[in-house]
Scaffold this active site. Structure first.
Site, PDB file in Angstrom:
ATOM      1  N   ARG A 175      44.759  28.228  48.022  1.00  0.00           N
ATOM      2  CA  ARG A 175      44.032  29.343  48.610  1.00  0.00           C
ATOM      3  C   ARG A 175      42.638  28.858  48.968  1.00  0.00           C
ATOM      4  O   ARG A 175      41.854  28.555  48.088  1.00  0.00           O
ATOM      5  CB  ARG A 175      43.853  30.444  47.569  1.00  0.00           C
ATOM      6  CG  ARG A 175      44.986  31.408  47.532  1.00  0.00           C
ATOM      7  CD  ARG A 175      44.737  32.362  46.412  1.00  0.00           C
ATOM      8  NE  ARG A 175      44.009  33.529  46.872  1.00  0.00           N
ATOM      9  CZ  ARG A 175      43.479  34.416  46.049  1.00  0.00           C
ATOM     10  NH1 ARG A 175      43.498  34.238  44.763  1.00  0.00           N
ATOM     11  NH2 ARG A 175      42.889  35.465  46.530  1.00  0.00           N
ATOM     12  N   CYS A 200      44.582  45.515  54.393  1.00  0.00           N
ATOM     13  CA  CYS A 200      44.736  45.713  52.945  1.00  0.00           C
ATOM     14  C   CYS A 200      46.202  45.851  52.539  1.00  0.00           C
ATOM     15  O   CYS A 200      46.909  46.723  53.034  1.00  0.00           O
ATOM     16  CB  CYS A 200      43.967  46.951  52.502  1.00  0.00           C
ATOM     17  SG  CYS A 200      44.172  47.275  50.749  1.00  0.00           S
ATOM     18  N   HIS A 249      42.284  53.645  49.822  1.00  0.00           N
ATOM     19  CA  HIS A 249      41.461  52.442  49.953  1.00  0.00           C
ATOM     20  C   HIS A 249      39.977  52.681  49.647  1.00  0.00           C
ATOM     21  O   HIS A 249      39.264  51.768  49.235  1.00  0.00           O
ATOM     22  CB  HIS A 249      41.614  51.868  51.361  1.00  0.00           C
ATOM     23  CG  HIS A 249      40.948  50.543  51.557  1.00  0.00           C
ATOM     24  ND1 HIS A 249      41.589  49.349  51.287  1.00  0.00           N
ATOM     25  CD2 HIS A 249      39.702  50.201  51.952  1.00  0.00           C
ATOM     26  CE1 HIS A 249      40.763  48.343  51.526  1.00  0.00           C
ATOM     27  NE2 HIS A 249      39.613  48.835  51.923  1.00  0.00           N
ATOM     28  N   ALA A 277      36.048  39.844  43.137  1.00  0.00           N
ATOM     29  CA  ALA A 277      37.149  40.576  43.774  1.00  0.00           C
ATOM     30  C   ALA A 277      37.302  40.108  45.217  1.00  0.00           C
ATOM     31  O   ALA A 277      36.338  40.112  45.980  1.00  0.00           O
ATOM     32  CB  ALA A 277      36.881  42.077  43.735  1.00  0.00           C
ATOM     33  N   HIS A 292      40.078  46.957  47.757  1.00  0.00           N
ATOM     34  CA  HIS A 292      40.843  48.077  47.197  1.00  0.00           C
ATOM     35  C   HIS A 292      40.791  48.057  45.659  1.00  0.00           C
ATOM     36  O   HIS A 292      41.047  47.030  45.046  1.00  0.00           O
ATOM     37  CB  HIS A 292      42.286  47.945  47.689  1.00  0.00           C
ATOM     38  CG  HIS A 292      43.069  49.196  47.568  1.00  0.00           C
ATOM     39  ND1 HIS A 292      43.603  49.846  48.647  1.00  0.00           N
ATOM     40  CD2 HIS A 292      43.402  49.934  46.481  1.00  0.00           C
ATOM     41  CE1 HIS A 292      44.239  50.927  48.230  1.00  0.00           C
ATOM     42  NE2 HIS A 292      44.138  50.998  46.911  1.00  0.00           N
ATOM     43  N   HIS A 340      41.351  47.800  42.031  1.00  0.00           N
ATOM     44  CA  HIS A 340      42.476  47.289  41.247  1.00  0.00           C
ATOM     45  C   HIS A 340      41.979  46.562  40.001  1.00  0.00           C
ATOM     46  O   HIS A 340      40.815  46.179  39.927  1.00  0.00           O
ATOM     47  CB  HIS A 340      43.325  46.322  42.088  1.00  0.00           C
ATOM     48  CG  HIS A 340      42.632  45.036  42.427  1.00  0.00           C
ATOM     49  ND1 HIS A 340      41.680  44.949  43.423  1.00  0.00           N
ATOM     50  CD2 HIS A 340      42.724  43.794  41.891  1.00  0.00           C
ATOM     51  CE1 HIS A 340      41.234  43.692  43.493  1.00  0.00           C
ATOM     52  NE2 HIS A 340      41.850  42.972  42.567  1.00  0.00           N
ATOM     53  N   GLN A 355      43.503  43.689  36.727  1.00  0.00           N
ATOM     54  CA  GLN A 355      44.508  42.648  36.523  1.00  0.00           C
ATOM     55  C   GLN A 355      44.881  42.531  35.053  1.00  0.00           C
ATOM     56  O   GLN A 355      44.069  42.822  34.178  1.00  0.00           O
ATOM     57  CB  GLN A 355      43.973  41.298  37.007  1.00  0.00           C
ATOM     58  CG  GLN A 355      43.580  41.309  38.467  1.00  0.00           C
ATOM     59  CD  GLN A 355      43.097  39.943  38.931  1.00  0.00           C
ATOM     60  OE1 GLN A 355      43.817  38.966  38.840  1.00  0.00           O
ATOM     61  NE2 GLN A 355      41.867  39.885  39.420  1.00  0.00           N
TER      62      GLN A 355
END
Ligand SMILES: [Zn+2]
Ligand SMILES: [Zn+2]
Ligand SMILES: [Zn+2]
Length: 333
Positions: A23, A40, A113, A160, A164, A166, A168
């Protein structure tokens, strides 16, 4: 396959995860390429852009992996660890390694969102906490795992990559260092005094009030005595319990209310800062019930960690906790 390797001097484990290196955003320092609304993958109607869900709450019904959900948990598309396989712990002369086994999941907190944890309703926040609980109860049945780390990065400077809202979850075969340190410290306090150090902290802080930000029926928010970061805030359940996932029902309700209150105060006093949130709870396989006390740590990202911190391990905090508590007390939502 990612791999855990142990530093032979300090005993510290690291994860070598070469797949994640693919990535490009992982190597780019700020600003991160934040994925915004147009592309998104977490919005309602984009369920096919994530791996199939492992849990979802759908108050108004609807099929799995289709719209209509309130909270949705999916495996991370770019997991730091791999869920299938054995640990195969082995030594190689001085060195020790094991396979990078773990579960890495994303909790999509809302289909909308534009909302944040601070602007969601208390009931919606509580639902997120229940999703955390349900996932931990499931993951801890897997004998390979010793800890489930629950955390949230809010805002690009806090790490982040998706706007959106979230959180983990990472199920780990090794207990993280910060939990190990807290458990050992709490164990020493208990050995000396036969009391929980966190319960003692709550008692002393409530009595003085100087570092208390807000209290409700079951949860207290305070600026800790020796915070590493400006406006670092701890949310502690008032009644003793070692495990987040075993908390009584009303504590989730109170924690949701407290989270909303504290996040709104931070938004107001600190101009909606990026932040990291981490739940600290007991490792699965240890008897810590009498002395460890689960809690939430909330760190607004207001300063950068510099070479001094990395070099010495001492954090330099420009804001006293007494001042931070006073500011957040005053920023009543
Ligand atoms: Zn979104
Ligand atoms: Zn306690
Ligand atoms: Zn802690």
């Amino acid at each position: 396959m990612p791999e855990f390797r142990k530093d032979p001097v300090t005993g510290r484990w690291v994860i070598i995860s070469t797949e994640r290196g693919k990535r490009p955003s992982d190597f780019r320092l700020e600003p991160l390429a934040v994925i915004r609304i147009e592309s998104c993958p977490f919005r309602a109607g984009r369920e096919d852009m994530t791996p199939p869900e492992v849990l979802a709450y759908r108050q108004s019904g609807g099929a799995a992996n289709s719209p209509g959900w309130d909270v949705r948990v999916v495996p991370n598309k770019f997991p730091a660890l791999q869920v299938e396989g054995n640990l195969d712990r082995e030594g190689e002369g001085l060195f020790e390694r094991m396979n990078g086994i773990g579960a890495h999941e994303v909790v999509i907190e809302t289909p909308d969102h534009d909302r944040t944890l601070a602007t969601m309703s208390e009931l919606e926040i509580e639902r997120v906490l229940w999703a955390f609980r349900e996932r931990v109860l499931d993951l801890r049945q897997d004998r390979r795992f010793r800890y489930v780390l629950i955390f949230k990065n809010h805002g690009a400077p806090a790490g982040a990559t998706l706007e959106h809202s979230h959180s983990q979850l990472i199920a780990l075969p090794i207990v993280p260092d910060f939990v190990r340190e807290e458990v050992e410290g709490a164990r020493r306090h208990f050995a000396a005094k036969e009391r929980c150090v966190f319960c003692d902290i709550i008692r002393q802080e409530v009595a003085s009030g100087r570092r208390v930000i807000h209290e409700n029926a079951d949860v207290i928010a305070l600026s800790p005595y020796a915070p590493r970061f400006p406006f670092e805030t701890w949310l502690l359940p008032r009644s003793h319990g070692a495990r987040f996932e075993e908390a009584p029902r009303q504590q989730y309700e109170s924690l949701a209310r407290m989270l909303k209150s504290v996040l709104l105060r931070m938004d107001r006093a600190l101009e909606s800062p990026p932040y990291n949130l981490v739940i600290h709870s007991s490792p699965f396989s240890e008897e810590t019930g009498s002395f460890y006390h689960w809690h939430v740590e909330l760190m607004p990202k207001l300063t950068r960690t510099a070479g001094f911190e990395w070099g010495t391990g001492f954090y330099i905090n420009p804001t006293s906790p007494e001042e931070a508590a006073q500011v957040l007390r005053a920023a009543k939502p």
